[in-house]
Design an enzyme around this catalytic site. Sequence first.
Site, PDB file in Angstrom:
ATOM      1  N   ASP A   1      60.069  77.702  38.161  1.00 47.62           N
ATOM      2  CA  ASP A   1      60.650  76.302  37.677  1.00 47.62           C
ATOM      3  C   ASP A   1      61.859  76.731  37.385  1.00 47.62           C
ATOM      4  OD1 ASP A   1      60.158  78.164  35.647  1.00 47.62           O
ATOM      5  OD2 ASP A   1      58.909  76.754  34.394  1.00 47.62           O
TER       6      ASP A   1
ATOM      7  N   ASN B   1      51.760  75.225  23.732  1.00 48.60           N
ATOM      8  CA  ASN B   1      50.627  74.279  24.205  1.00 48.60           C
ATOM      9  C   ASN B   1      49.847  74.357  25.442  1.00 48.60           C
ATOM     10  OD1 ASN B   1      52.620  73.866  26.429  1.00 48.60           O
ATOM     11  ND2 ASN B   1      53.620  71.870  25.548  1.00 48.60           N
TER      12      ASN B   1
ATOM     13  N   GLU C   1      53.255  70.644  31.773  1.00 51.43           N
ATOM     14  CA  GLU C   1      52.780  70.348  30.359  1.00 51.43           C
ATOM     15  C   GLU C   1      51.586  69.597  30.380  1.00 51.43           C
ATOM     16  OE1 GLU C   1      54.725  71.539  28.172  1.00 51.43           O
ATOM     17  OE2 GLU C   1      56.846  70.760  28.351  1.00 51.43           O
TER      18      GLU C   1
END
Length: 254
Positions: A67, A136, A143
Amino acid sequence: MKIYAAKDYNDMSRKAANIISAQILLKPDAVLGLATGSTPVGAYRQLIEKHEAGDLDFSRIHSVNLDEYKGLSGDHDQSYRYFMNHNLFDHVNIDKANTNVPNGLAEDPEAECKRYNHVIEEEGGIDLQLLGIGNNGHIGFNEPCDVFEKGTHVVTLTEETRQSNARFFTSIDEVPTHALTMGVGNIMSAKKVLLLASGEGKAKALYESCFGPVTPQVPASVLQLHSDVVVIADEAALSLIRKNTGWEDMIYDN
Ligand code: PGA
């Protein structure tokens, strides 16, 4: 999925570097999927040491990174291109022309994502994908959300991720709001996946990813469906898995 227990961060890094080295020795022209963040830095340091000792040759290695922040140039000291140069590429004999990171400054980010998918394809796919995990449960910058995104895409970073990465910037306002990231499909296409986790902050995400339901709300949980995943986690990151007895025999202690 194999889970290897490491005593601490250094032990995790050493074990990870050994597996990455084995990949390079077995296939000197391997395509490595590489990751950024605090987690892999120790493993990269050990790879550099092995290279300096004359034991590891990167000359035919190709790489694709997971990324990049949207809006940061490769010269920005928080860009992931800069990170890779600084933490690995500048210190080993890899040909930088064979290293790939999404272009965070692309005028047309959607076109850049398509180009990046082609790059991965043209490289012949990823032999070994290295991953960290977000608090997370994110992998790359995938995400928590309602669907698993397949290919490289532009993502809006969650507040939690921006807060967590703010430690690298002078203030939270400087943390980019968007990023370009490989999709879960790109990651799942890798022949082998090596996921690293260190510290108590990762314990919940790691437990849910390895033993919870497979859901895009915990993106790393999709790895349960991959046939060749090695997790190396230190004791702090393993704490919840250890606590929820019944899974003990899935952990390789050594
Ligand atoms: P970290 O980030 O290695 O800095 O903890 C991991 C990730 O967000 O994937």
